[in-house]
Scaffold this motif. Structure first.
Motif, PDB file in Angstrom:
ATOM      1  N   ARG A 146      43.255 -31.928  10.504  1.00 42.70           N
ATOM      2  CA  ARG A 146      43.422 -30.968   9.337  1.00 42.70           C
ATOM      3  C   ARG A 146      42.046 -30.298   9.248  1.00 42.70           C
ATOM      4  O   ARG A 146      41.001 -30.859   9.846  1.00 42.70           O
ATOM      5  N   ARG A 147      42.357 -29.162   8.700  1.00 41.91           N
ATOM      6  CA  ARG A 147      41.500 -27.928   8.676  1.00 41.91           C
ATOM      7  C   ARG A 147      41.397 -27.684   7.377  1.00 41.91           C
ATOM      8  O   ARG A 147      42.476 -27.177   7.348  1.00 41.91           O
ATOM      9  N   VAL A 148      39.931 -27.469   6.858  1.00 37.36           N
ATOM     10  CA  VAL A 148      40.371 -26.809   5.704  1.00 37.36           C
ATOM     11  C   VAL A 148      39.087 -25.328   4.901  1.00 37.36           C
ATOM     12  O   VAL A 148      37.679 -25.854   5.815  1.00 37.36           O
ATOM     13  N   TYR A 151      37.681 -22.534   2.119  1.00 37.31           N
ATOM     14  CA  TYR A 151      37.803 -21.570   1.066  1.00 37.31           C
ATOM     15  C   TYR A 151      38.023 -19.876   1.284  1.00 37.31           C
ATOM     16  O   TYR A 151      37.371 -19.586   2.278  1.00 37.31           O
ATOM     17  N   GLU A 204      35.262 -21.216   6.499  1.00 43.18           N
ATOM     18  CA  GLU A 204      35.999 -23.320   6.990  1.00 43.18           C
ATOM     19  C   GLU A 204      34.628 -24.317   6.996  1.00 43.18           C
ATOM     20  O   GLU A 204      33.327 -23.918   6.853  1.00 43.18           O
ATOM     21  N   CYS A 254      46.625 -27.298  15.000  1.00 35.84           N
ATOM     22  CA  CYS A 254      46.449 -26.246  13.554  1.00 35.84           C
ATOM     23  C   CYS A 254      45.313 -24.947  14.112  1.00 35.84           C
ATOM     24  O   CYS A 254      44.383 -25.419  13.894  1.00 35.84           O
ATOM     25  N   LYS A 298      41.375 -22.517  -2.291  1.00 33.35           N
ATOM     26  CA  LYS A 298      41.560 -23.903  -0.908  1.00 33.35           C
ATOM     27  C   LYS A 298      42.724 -23.675   0.316  1.00 33.35           C
ATOM     28  O   LYS A 298      43.583 -23.389   0.189  1.00 33.35           O
ATOM     29  N   THR A 331      44.617 -24.839   3.259  1.00 31.70           N
ATOM     30  CA  THR A 331      44.796 -26.177   4.481  1.00 31.70           C
ATOM     31  C   THR A 331      45.955 -25.859   4.937  1.00 31.70           C
ATOM     32  O   THR A 331      46.912 -26.407   4.507  1.00 31.70           O
ATOM     33  N   ARG A 387      47.746 -28.790   7.767  1.00 36.49           N
ATOM     34  CA  ARG A 387      47.566 -30.315   8.217  1.00 36.49           C
ATOM     35  C   ARG A 387      48.341 -29.717  10.190  1.00 36.49           C
ATOM     36  O   ARG A 387      49.919 -29.067   9.354  1.00 36.49           O
ATOM     37  N   THR A 431      49.157 -24.862   3.339  1.00 39.47           N
ATOM     38  CA  THR A 431      49.227 -24.937   2.043  1.00 39.47           C
ATOM     39  C   THR A 431      48.027 -23.742   1.185  1.00 39.47           C
ATOM     40  O   THR A 431      46.802 -24.048   2.645  1.00 39.47           O
ATOM     41  N   GLU A 443      41.271 -23.587  -6.270  1.00 42.37           N
ATOM     42  CA  GLU A 443      40.572 -24.502  -7.336  1.00 42.37           C
ATOM     43  C   GLU A 443      40.197 -23.900  -8.067  1.00 42.37           C
ATOM     44  O   GLU A 443      39.592 -24.715  -8.812  1.00 42.37           O
TER      45      GLU A 443
END
Length: 282
Positions: A104-106, A108, A131, A178, A257, A259, A261, A267, A271
């Protein structure tokens, strides 16, 4: 007269005896000299034979030691090869562990400014992309970018491999990958967007923090070949490789945000306001 003849006879006898004595002396001297030379030659021959024997023994010992040195050299070479192979296995396992962790990478996306358009110029959005790692810490420096349009698209790629590679602990294909692709506005083509994960390079989130090994360089070069070549991807056991893009209309001063996965896709959610400690860039 008889007396003189007797003297003469005695002298001849003495002379004969002297000559015989001389012959005997010469013969004795010759005899002793000959045998002395023979003994000397025999002694020299014995010494030479002994020297030859010692040399042969030394040569045999040297040959044996040379064999031992060669054997040790081969052992050292085998050990070096074994160590190199073990090191490669360690690198493969370490890489596999890192890939498995990043499911999972997140990131902003902060909308710093939205410039309204007019009849001649489309609107433009000034953004900041950063990131985060699994602990919520920034990965690398935040990136400032500008796109054309007031709606911003984020494009990503998800690559999934066949299950058998997980069982084989293949470092590249044991986990789905991903990758962020591009960020672009609705008034420009995707190709004109800003690339996030650069082709032929290892994404920063997958790095260990140290110097990238030769194995990892080859691994990521192969991956981008798979991403570009569908036939090669199939041959490599990729069961699914697809891109996905999501978008939202931008509002100035707002944080979004992102995301991605491997098991779910991409997605993009709103935020709220940009945190106060990040407003210095506005």
């Amino acid at each position: 007269m008889k007396f003189l003849m007797a003297i003469n006879s005695l002298l001849r006898t003495l002379a004969g005896l002297a000559f015989v004595g001389l012959l005997v002396a010469v013969a004795y001297f010759g005899y002793t000299e000959y045998f002395a030379r023979e003994r000397a030659q025999l002694a020299m021959k014995a010494e030479l034979d002994e020297t030859k024997e010692k040399l042969a023994q030394t040569a045999s010992e040297l040959e044996e030691r040379l064999k031992q040195v060669n054997a040790l050299t081969e052992q050292v070479a085998d050990l070096r090869s074994e160590v190199a192979e073990k090191q490669k296995q360690i690198e493969r396992l370490q890489t596999a562990v890192r890939l498995l962790k990043v499911d999972r990478r997140v990131a902003y996306l902060d909308c710093l400014q939205l410039l309204p358009g007019d009849d001649q110029n489309p609107p433009r959005a000034k953004l900041r992309f950063v990131e985060m790692d699994a602990q919520g810490r920034p990965v690398g420096e935040p990136r400032l970018l500008e796109v054309v349009g007031d709606k911003v698209y984020v494009d990503a790629l998800v690559v999934k491999f066949e299950d058998r590679f997980v069982e084989e602990s293949d470092p590249l294909r044991a986990a789905s990958l991903c990758l962020f692709q591009r960020i672009f506005g609705d008034r420009q083509s995707p190709a004109e967007g800003v690339r996030v994960d650069e082709e032929d390079r290892q994404p920063q989130v997958y790095r260990s923090g140290g110097v990238m090994t030769d194995f990892e360089r080859e691994l990521w070069r192969q991956f981008w070949d798979y991403a570009r070549d569908e036939e090669k991807a199939k041959a490599a056991g990729i069961r699914a490789a697809h891109g996905q893009a999501v978008y939202l209309a931008m509002e100035p001063g707002t944080r979004y945000k992102i995301t991605i996965r491997a098991s779910d896709g991409l997605t993009l959610t709103r935020e709220g306001a940009i945190p106060a400690d990040m407003n210095g860039a506005l």
